[in-house]
Design a protein around this motif. Structure first.
Motif, short mmCIF file in Angstrom:
data_model
loop_
_atom_site.label_atom_id
_atom_site.label_comp_id
_atom_site.label_asym_id
_atom_site.label_seq_id
_atom_site.Cartn_x
_atom_site.Cartn_y
_atom_site.Cartn_z
N ASP A 415 0.81 -1.22 0.00
CA ASP A 415 0.00 0.00 0.00
C ASP A 415 0.84 1.27 0.00
OD1 ASP A 415 -2.38 -1.23 -0.25
OD2 ASP A 415 -2.77 -1.38 1.91
N ARG A 416 2.13 1.14 0.23
CA ARG A 416 3.03 2.30 0.10
C ARG A 416 3.74 2.29 -1.26
NH1 ARG A 416 4.58 4.94 4.79
NH2 ARG A 416 6.62 5.32 3.87
N VAL A 417 4.16 1.11 -1.69
CA VAL A 417 4.91 1.02 -2.95
C VAL A 417 3.98 1.18 -4.16
CG1 VAL A 417 6.39 -0.46 -4.36
CG2 VAL A 417 6.70 -0.40 -1.87
N GLY A 418 2.77 0.65 -4.07
CA GLY A 418 1.83 0.70 -5.19
C GLY A 418 1.57 2.12 -5.70
N PRO A 419 1.15 3.04 -4.80
CA PRO A 419 0.92 4.42 -5.26
C PRO A 419 2.18 5.07 -5.83
CG PRO A 419 -0.04 4.06 -3.09
CD PRO A 419 0.77 2.84 -3.40
N LEU A 420 3.33 4.70 -5.28
CA LEU A 420 4.58 5.25 -5.79
C LEU A 420 4.82 4.79 -7.23
CD1 LEU A 420 7.16 6.86 -5.09
CD2 LEU A 420 8.14 4.73 -4.20
N LEU A 421 4.65 3.49 -7.47
CA LEU A 421 4.85 2.97 -8.83
C LEU A 421 3.87 3.63 -9.81
CD1 LEU A 421 5.31 -0.82 -7.99
CD2 LEU A 421 7.10 0.76 -8.75
N ALA A 422 2.67 3.94 -9.31
CA ALA A 422 1.65 4.52 -10.19
C ALA A 422 1.87 6.02 -10.41
CB ALA A 422 0.27 4.28 -9.59
N HIS A 423 2.72 6.65 -9.62
CA HIS A 423 2.95 8.10 -9.72
C HIS A 423 3.42 8.46 -11.13
CE1 HIS A 423 4.56 12.07 -8.95
NE2 HIS A 423 4.16 12.03 -7.69
N PRO A 424 2.84 9.49 -11.72
CA PRO A 424 3.20 9.80 -13.11
C PRO A 424 4.66 10.20 -13.32
CG PRO A 424 1.66 11.44 -12.20
CD PRO A 424 1.72 10.32 -11.22
N LEU A 425 5.34 10.62 -12.26
CA LEU A 425 6.75 11.01 -12.43
C LEU A 425 7.71 9.89 -12.02
CD1 LEU A 425 6.62 14.73 -11.21
CD2 LEU A 425 6.52 13.82 -13.55
N VAL A 426 7.18 8.74 -11.65
CA VAL A 426 8.06 7.62 -11.29
C VAL A 426 8.33 6.75 -12.51
CG1 VAL A 426 8.09 5.39 -10.07
CG2 VAL A 426 7.69 7.52 -8.81
N HIS A 427 9.61 6.48 -12.69
CA HIS A 427 10.07 5.63 -13.78
C HIS A 427 10.25 4.23 -13.19
CE1 HIS A 427 12.25 4.13 -17.09
NE2 HIS A 427 13.40 4.74 -16.97
N VAL A 428 9.44 3.28 -13.65
CA VAL A 428 9.50 1.93 -13.08
C VAL A 428 10.70 1.20 -13.66
CG1 VAL A 428 8.32 -0.28 -12.90
CG2 VAL A 428 7.03 1.83 -12.63
N GLY A 429 11.59 0.75 -12.78
CA GLY A 429 12.79 0.07 -13.27
C GLY A 429 13.67 -0.33 -12.11
#
Ligand SMILES: [Zn+2]
Length: 552
Positions: A415-429
């Motif tokens: 529940d903390r990592v999920g919103p972060l990954l979904a953040h429009p400025l986060v680059h998933v990698g």
């Protein structure tokens, strides 16, 4: 006549658009048509009940050396990854003079936990310059490669031993600029640098001796090509990371380049760190800077045994030093009561004794069967020992071949990592693919994105998750014809089952040069992967196709 027709699939095209039924036709390595396709093909793939998506792009890997003997970057390709970015964290295998190879192998060994045999046994090292490396790579590729060039090796080439002693003189900076320019002309996708890493002798890597003027001059060259600067910031400290975000933003604005930094971890010990960093990232994007934080999907799990030094002990210099000793000397140290007493005391002082109690004995050749699967805290109590003492004794009793798992040490709360990954400025990698071989599996993060954050927690939609690791990544890195399924784009395609895609259990395999061990995870739910229009993986097997490009 098309080469391949993928029929009846649910197209998730990478742009974020809603999934739709559509056929895809491929000709000459490119997407030729999408939708209701008329015409015949040499080969038809029935994708009924499956998602058809662009191949995934992994922007942070250390596959530099593995690609030379394994052009599929196993198992990354099987997970649907069709393009990898090696050369991160200031390290690459070119440009590098023959006389300096040992130095850089030592850095890879220390920073990325890769054995020297991986660099010496499985291929012939023929090149020094970047073009030579690119050509050596190109011979055997099943995946595409978008290689960064490392600041540390550029500095080493120009300055030799002085690269780890001092700031550069103006003529040396000019020589580094010329060298970087040549690498970019020869296909490098950008420059990587590090502000934290040390070599195997605990000396800062060359990039850390650069003054700002040097980095600025190199970024000016990146600006000529609009290419990426990748950075390892002082990620353990939010304020230092924010200072780097500001610095990167200035470089991004001044030279009109994209920048990215990794890692950025969520931690319950410092629960506000990520939001503080993200607040500054948002401010800087609002100014027009491009400063992409890379966030990994998987929790932090670290496995180790006393057979190798491990980053698990990064906060315990004495343990680190002893575990780096040659085997005989290491055994002697661990049997010496006075040394062990100091180690145990250090574990208390650095507040590691508590967390060590949560270690789980996961196996290893000599692990006592009745300990496997239990926590060290539990076993220590049974043995009437302190936890650090039990860790040392159990290792000694098993000739050091006992593996411990430190699971969920951070970045593990959905529940903390999920919103972060979904953040429009986060680059998933930030998978670190190909590195940390005996510490954790750096594969399957894309599968985990779908299983954990699309299916289980629903923080991302299927279309949003695919977009994050395809078109968005391509846009951030300037990969023009990848990451989207549309006519004219490269035919990198993954066919997968949205209900099952995931990652297998972490397990040890012995497939490194010299029979070295690494942890891996098998792909789950991935049916077929195409790279540049050729089937590179299907029905659980890699094919003979070698359509990967060395510098996309
Ligand atoms: Zn890295």
């Amino acid at each position: 006549m098309f080469d391949i027709l993928i029929k009846n699939g649910l197209l998730v095209d990478g742009t974020g658009a809603a999934a739709r039924q559509a056929d895809i036709a491929i000709r000459d390595g490119k997407i030729a048509a999408v939708g209701k396709v008329e015409g015949t093909a040499r080969r038809t793939i029935d994708a009924s009940g499956r998602v058809v998506a662009p191949g995934f792009i992994d922007p942070h890997t250390h596959f530099d050396v593995q690609l030379l003997w394994d052009g599929a970057a196993r198992p990354a390709l099987a997970h649907g990854v069709t393009t990898v970015v090696p050369g991160n964290c200031s390290l690459s295998l070119a440009p590098l003079k023959a006389a300096d190879r040992g130095r850089v192998i030592g850095m890879f060994q220390q920073i990325e936990e890769m054995p020297p045999e991986a660099f010496t046994q499985a291929f012939e090292w023929t090149w020094e310059d970047f073009a030579g490396y690119r050509d050596a790579l190109a011979r055997n590729l099943s995946v595409n490669v978008a290689p960064l060039v490392g600041h540390s090796v550029i500095r080493l080439w120009v300055m030799g031993a002085a690269s780890q002693e001092r700031a550069a003189h103006p003529d040396e900076i000019a020589a580094m600029q010329a060298l970087l320019r040549q690498c970019l002309k020869d296909g490098a996708i950008g420059l990587s640098t590090s502000f934290v890493d040390v070599d195997e002798n605990a000396r800062p890597v060359p990039s850390r001796f650069a003054q700002f003027s040097e980095l600025d001059a190199l970024c000016a060259v990146l600006g000529e090509f609009g290419r990426m600067l990748q950075v390892v910031p002082e990620f353990y400290d939010a304020d230092l990371t924010i200072a780097r975000v500001d610095q990167l933003s200035e470089l991004s604005l001044k030279h009109n380049i994209p920048t990215t930094f990794s890692p950025l971890f969520d931690s319950v010990q410092a629960p506000n760190n990520v939001s503080k960093v993200m607040a500054r990232v948002s401010e800087q994007f609002a100014r027009g800077a491009r400063v992409w934080p890379q966030v990994q999907t998987r929790p932090i799990d670290i496995s180790f045994s006393f057979l190798n030094p491990s980053l698990y002990f990064a906060r315990l210099p004495r343990w680190m030093r002893i575990l780096r000793q040659p085997l005989e000397q290491r055994l002697a140290s661990l049997r010496d009561a006075e040394t062990v007493a100091k180690m145990v005391a250090d574990a208390e002082t650095f507040r590691m004794a508590g967390p060590m109690g949560g270690l789980v004995i996961r196996g290893g050749d000599k692990a006592p069967a009745h300990y496997v699967g239990r926590t060290l805290g539990d076993i220590a109590k049974e043995r009437g020992q302190t936890v650090p003492q039990a860790l040392i004794d159990i290792s000694l009793e098993g000739d050091l071949d006992v593996a411990f798992l430190s699971a969920n040490q951070g970045h593990n709360i959905t529940d903390r990592v999920g919103p972060l990954l979904a953040h429009p400025l986060v680059h998933v990698g930030a998978s670190d693919g190909g590195a940390h071989l005996k510490s954790f599996a750096t594969y399957g993060d894309t599968g985990f994105l779908f299983s954990e954050f699309v299916r289980a927690s629903k923080h991302l939609t299927l279309e949003g998750a695919v977009k994050k690791i395809t078109s968005e990544t391509a846009a951030i890195w300037g990969l023009k014809d990848r990451g989207t399924i549309a006519p004219g784009y490269a035919a990198d395609v993954v066919v997968f089952n949205a209900d099952t895609i995931g990652r297998g259990e972490e397990r040890p395999v012995f497939d490194m040069p010299g029979d070295g061990m690494r942890y891996t995870r098998d792909a789950v739910g991935v049916d077929t992967v195409l790279v540049n229009g050729q089937v590179a993986f299907t029905n659980g097997a890699y094919t003979e196709a070698r359509a990967g490009i060395a510098c996309v």
